[in-house]
Design a protein around this motif. Structure first.
Motif, short mmCIF file in Angstrom:
data_model
loop_
_atom_site.label_atom_id
_atom_site.label_comp_id
_atom_site.label_asym_id
_atom_site.label_seq_id
_atom_site.Cartn_x
_atom_site.Cartn_y
_atom_site.Cartn_z
N ASP A 106 -2.70 -1.33 -6.79
CA ASP A 106 -1.58 -2.53 -6.57
C ASP A 106 -0.16 -2.31 -7.23
O ASP A 106 0.96 -2.40 -6.86
CB ASP A 106 -1.33 -3.80 -6.84
CG ASP A 106 -2.10 -3.92 -8.51
OD1 ASP A 106 -2.28 -2.47 -8.99
OD2 ASP A 106 -1.53 -4.56 -8.67
N LYS A 107 0.25 -0.37 -8.08
CA LYS A 107 0.98 0.19 -8.21
C LYS A 107 1.25 1.37 -7.57
O LYS A 107 2.24 2.00 -7.59
CB LYS A 107 0.40 0.68 -10.22
CG LYS A 107 0.37 -1.03 -10.98
CD LYS A 107 1.27 -1.49 -10.95
CE LYS A 107 1.50 -3.03 -12.11
NZ LYS A 107 2.18 -3.90 -11.80
N ILE A 108 0.30 1.87 -7.14
CA ILE A 108 0.62 2.85 -5.87
C ILE A 108 1.65 2.43 -4.59
O ILE A 108 2.31 3.19 -4.16
CB ILE A 108 -0.69 3.39 -5.13
CG1 ILE A 108 -1.93 3.61 -6.20
CG2 ILE A 108 -0.02 4.53 -4.22
CD1 ILE A 108 -3.25 4.66 -5.80
N SER A 109 1.75 1.46 -4.18
CA SER A 109 2.38 0.66 -3.44
C SER A 109 2.52 -0.49 -3.71
O SER A 109 1.73 -1.74 -3.55
CB SER A 109 2.35 1.12 -1.97
OG SER A 109 2.95 0.07 -1.42
N ASP A 110 3.40 -1.34 -3.40
CA ASP A 110 3.83 -2.74 -3.58
C ASP A 110 2.68 -3.57 -2.14
O ASP A 110 2.91 -4.60 -1.99
CB ASP A 110 5.15 -3.57 -3.62
CG ASP A 110 6.01 -2.78 -2.19
OD1 ASP A 110 4.97 -2.56 -2.22
OD2 ASP A 110 6.98 -3.03 -2.79
N LYS A 111 2.63 -2.44 -1.07
CA LYS A 111 1.78 -2.70 0.40
C LYS A 111 0.52 -3.39 -0.52
O LYS A 111 -0.26 -4.03 0.40
CB LYS A 111 2.13 -1.60 0.91
CG LYS A 111 3.49 -1.36 1.23
CD LYS A 111 4.22 -2.52 1.72
CE LYS A 111 5.58 -1.90 2.60
NZ LYS A 111 6.58 -1.31 1.40
N TYR A 112 0.11 -2.77 -1.27
CA TYR A 112 -1.27 -2.70 -1.54
C TYR A 112 -2.35 -4.43 -2.25
O TYR A 112 -1.72 -4.19 -3.12
CB TYR A 112 -1.95 -2.02 -2.10
CG TYR A 112 -1.99 -0.32 -1.63
CD1 TYR A 112 -2.71 -0.20 -0.51
CD2 TYR A 112 -1.70 0.73 -1.98
CE1 TYR A 112 -2.92 0.78 0.59
CE2 TYR A 112 -1.52 1.87 -1.68
CZ TYR A 112 -2.02 2.03 -0.42
OH TYR A 112 -2.21 3.19 1.00
N THR A 113 -2.81 -4.48 -2.38
CA THR A 113 -2.90 -6.09 -3.10
C THR A 113 -4.51 -5.65 -3.63
O THR A 113 -5.38 -5.17 -3.00
CB THR A 113 -2.82 -6.91 -2.40
OG1 THR A 113 -3.43 -8.53 -2.65
CG2 THR A 113 -3.91 -7.35 -1.04
N ILE A 170 -1.00 -4.17 7.08
CA ILE A 170 -0.15 -3.09 5.35
C ILE A 170 -0.31 -1.62 6.61
O ILE A 170 0.88 -1.57 6.08
CB ILE A 170 -0.81 -3.26 4.49
CG1 ILE A 170 -1.63 -2.22 4.49
CG2 ILE A 170 -0.72 -5.09 3.67
CD1 ILE A 170 -2.66 -2.58 2.68
N ILE A 171 -0.84 -1.41 6.89
CA ILE A 171 -1.16 0.30 7.33
C ILE A 171 0.35 0.72 8.09
O ILE A 171 0.36 1.82 8.15
CB ILE A 171 -2.23 0.19 8.51
CG1 ILE A 171 -2.41 2.15 8.84
CG2 ILE A 171 -2.72 -0.21 10.05
CD1 ILE A 171 -2.95 2.31 7.50
N ASP A 172 1.16 -0.10 9.39
CA ASP A 172 2.46 -0.08 9.69
C ASP A 172 2.95 0.21 8.30
O ASP A 172 4.01 1.40 8.67
CB ASP A 172 2.41 -0.52 10.36
CG ASP A 172 1.93 -0.86 12.31
OD1 ASP A 172 2.46 -0.25 12.61
OD2 ASP A 172 1.07 -2.29 11.85
#
Length: 676
Positions: free
Chosen positions: A413-420, A386-388
């Motif tokens: 997961d609310k900071i960005s939808d990329k996080y899980t 997800i880092i890219d």
């Protein structure tokens, strides 16, 4: 040629402190108390007749609330010495906390600041996807949000760091120090990764810095001005140096410049003996350069030679320097200009290395060791795919929107939808990469096993028996600087004492059991101790299963460096309480405690000895028939190391000592000192 920022840093050098975890959290606690005690004060209110009552205002002090806060910190032993400008010092103490969102612009605790402050006196848990301490996880959330958005800069520095580590495998200390902070945006980050790859193939870091220098128009204009055909004077240096401080720093450079011109152009074809006097002058002029730049100029021009031992071999090396082989004054000025600013940049960037390291280390997912900076295993695979996308996410430019994000506690997961928060996805990545067969049920055990392997490696490399003995002697004589220098400056000496005892007891026990679990200490990503406020637990609770020489039991180890009356007041009640609570919990009256001090007070020995005849109440209404507490000092601990005693032997000695009928006044000498 006005100065423009060319790098970023986290926090301020005025609050570059050891034990950063503890001091941030303690200051949040004090700040909260200060506002509760003074609800009507305003942080930036300037001095007037009504708000300076009781304050001895010094020259140039302007903000009475800030002065009062400084005084409050001092009253609570958070500060030592006396600041020249108390309001300025108070601002500096809080500026780093404001930058990472723990306090707002009015220096009130934010939602996330309040959350971290509340953890100060609580037991640390690891209820998050990274299995790191609660406060470390909250710091991580802040750094994932942290953005530097100012003229010329739009970057998330922590995301940039993770990106570089992911793409390069690691960062060296030099790359972290001199190259990462020069990245102003996502394009710089991507380009810097390629530059570092070239650097590792032989491309020089100085060349990368030169490239960054020439990307800035003020430096291009300064070089153009410098190349004009007129004598170089102090005024010239004032124009091209772009010092933010006094222009008086520039005079030594005029003399260095002119003497180099003399050596390289006027004495180029002279013999070494004819050039020798000029070298001596140059050496003296370089010595007049202030600050850390002096060392860099000496290394560059004199290459480790002292003025007393320069010879023809040195002269040959000097003639081969890039500044010596130029053919004309225009090229000479370019090389001199580049060297001057390379040194200035490197000195400044080096100044911020420690600061950036301390703040990023708060997250406990970055390992700083062996000249390599790496991600812990779980974060490494969490960010891998997800880092890219994270690097490419747009920067929030609206200040109000950004502050709302930074000041709030927001799940990852609310900071960005990329996080899980789906650990299964991370485990799948680990299994695919490492060919393992991990699952949710055993991932934590796997991580603990890996950390324990690292800890054993750390013990072998850093804490052999001789080193442990040396550290114990340093602690006893309160040679604190040596202890902190060797172990870590992120913990105080009492915490380090507990940590060292944990290592010693792990070795005494044949490295059986999970010492990382048994030590009630917070450890950083490098498995070194961090200071936190006490959480009301025993320092170490070592768990032993049945063996030939002893039954199943817990051993509580309590450590102190306090002496005399303070030792008795501070330790008597907690040690017996912790042991009593432990027996209540385990329902095993074989559990006992070991009390270790650098110096034992006789009354403490007698009081602990008398515990064997006292009853201690249990929660079910029954009583514990005596508490077994064995006191020893650090000299006995040293003897245990020297004699290579194991826990089988020690358990029998302690048990025999406890059951001994030797009268109390003679007991310690007869049963402990003479046998250990």
């Amino acid at each position: 040629m006005a100065f423009k920022s060319y790098s970023w840093s986290i926090g301020t050098t005025s609050f570059r402190v050891s034990q950063l975890n503890y001091k941030i959290e303690r200051q949040l606690e004090l700040l909260n108390q200060f506002w509760n005690n003074n609800p009507d004060l305003k942080w930036n209110e300037e001095i007037n007749d009504s708000n300076i009552v009781g304050l001895d205002i010094q020259k140039d002090e302007k903000y009475p609330t800030q002065i009062k806060y400084y005084n409050y910190l001092k009253e609570n032993n958070f500060l030592t010495g006396t600041a020249k400008l108390r309001d300025k010092d108070a601002r500096e103490k809080l500026s780093g906390l404001a930058e990472i969102g723990l306090v707002d612009n009015n220096r009130n605790l934010t939602e996330i600041g309040t959350r971290i402050e509340s953890l100060l006196h609580k037991e640390r848990t690891k209820n998050n996807i990274f299995y790191i301490d609660d406060d470390s996880y909250d710091y991580l959330l802040q750094f994932l949000k942290l953005t530097i958005n100012k003229p010329g800069f739009k970057i998330k520095p922590f995301i940039a760091l993770i990106y570089m580590i992911e793409k390069l495998g690691y960062l060296s200390y030099d790359e972290f120090t001199y190259l990462l902070p020069l990245c102003k945006n996502k394009y710089d980050v991507i380009k810097m990764v390629e530059n570092i790859k070239d650097n590792r193939m032989g491309f020089d870091i100085d060349e990368i810095i030169i490239t960054k220098i020439y990307e800035m128009d003020n430096y291009l204009r300064a070089l153009e001005e410098f190349r004009k055909d007129y004598p170089v004077t102090e005024e010239t240096m004032n124009i091209i140096s772009m010092n933010r401080k006094s222009t008086s720093y520039n005079l030594p450079y005029v003399n260095v410049y002119n003497e180099l011109v003399n050596l390289i152009f006027h004495l180029r074809h002279n013999t070494f003996e004819e050039r020798k006097n000029s070298y001596k002058k140059l050496f003296d002029y370089v010595n007049n350069i202030t600050g850390n730049s002096k060392k860099h100029w000496k290394n560059y021009l004199f290459m480790g030679y002292s003025i007393r031992n320069i010879d023809e071999k040195f002269d040959k090396k000097f003639r081969e320097l890039d500044i010596s082989i130029v053919k004309n004054i225009i090229d000479f000025k370019r090389v001199f200009f580049e060297r001057m600013h390379i040194i200035k940049w490197k000195v400044n960037l080096k100044e911020y290395f420690d600061l950036n390291k301390r703040y990023f280390s708060l997250t406990d997912i970055i390992k700083f060791e062996d000249d390599k900076i790496e991600l812990e295993m779980l974060p490494k695979y969490y960010f891998k795919h997800i880092i890219d996308d994270l690097l490419q996410e747009p920067i929030i430019t609206d200040k109000e929107e950004y502050n709302k994000l930074l000041y709030s506690y927001i799940p990852i997961d609310k900071i960005s939808d990329k996080y899980t928060t789906n650990i299964e996805k991370v485990i799948d990545t680990i299994n695919n990469e490492l060919n393992t067969h991990l699952s949710i049920s055993n991932i934590n055990n796997y991580l603990e096993d890996e950390r324990l392997k690292e800890f054993n490696k750390l013990i072998d490399e850093k804490f052999d028996d001789n080193t442990l003995i040396t550290l114990l002697n340093y602690i006893k004589t309160r040679n604190d600087n040596e202890v902190i220098s060797y172990v870590t400056d992120n913990a105080d000496v009492p915490t380090i004492f507990e940590y060292i005892i944990g290592i010693i007891w792990y070795k005494v026990s044949g490295r059986i059991g999970n010492i990382l679990k048994f030590m009630n200490l917070s450890l950083d990503a490098n498995l070194l101790p961090k200071t936190h406020a006490g959480g009301g637990m025993a320092d170490i609770v070592y768990e032993y299963d049945n063996a030939n020489n002893y039954p199943k039991h817990n051993l509580l180890i309590e450590a102190t460096i306090s002496e005399s009356t303070g030792q008795r007041h501070m330790e008597m009640e907690p040690v017996s309480r912790h042991l009593g609570e432990d027996i209540n919990k385990t329902n095993n009256e074989k559990d006992y405690a070991l009390f270790i001090a650098t110096n034992l007070e006789e009354r403490v020995i007698l009081d602990f000895r008398n515990m064997r005849t006292r009853f201690y109440p249990k929660t079910d209404g029954s009583y514990i028939n005596g508490l077994k507490i064995i006191p020893i000092d650090s000299d006995i601990l040293i003897n245990i190391i020297k004699d290579k005693l194991n826990y089988n032997e020690l358990y029998m000695m302690f048990d025999n000592a406890y059951n001994s009928i030797v009268p109390d006044p003679e007991w310690y000498n007869k049963e402990i000192l003479e046998k250990l």
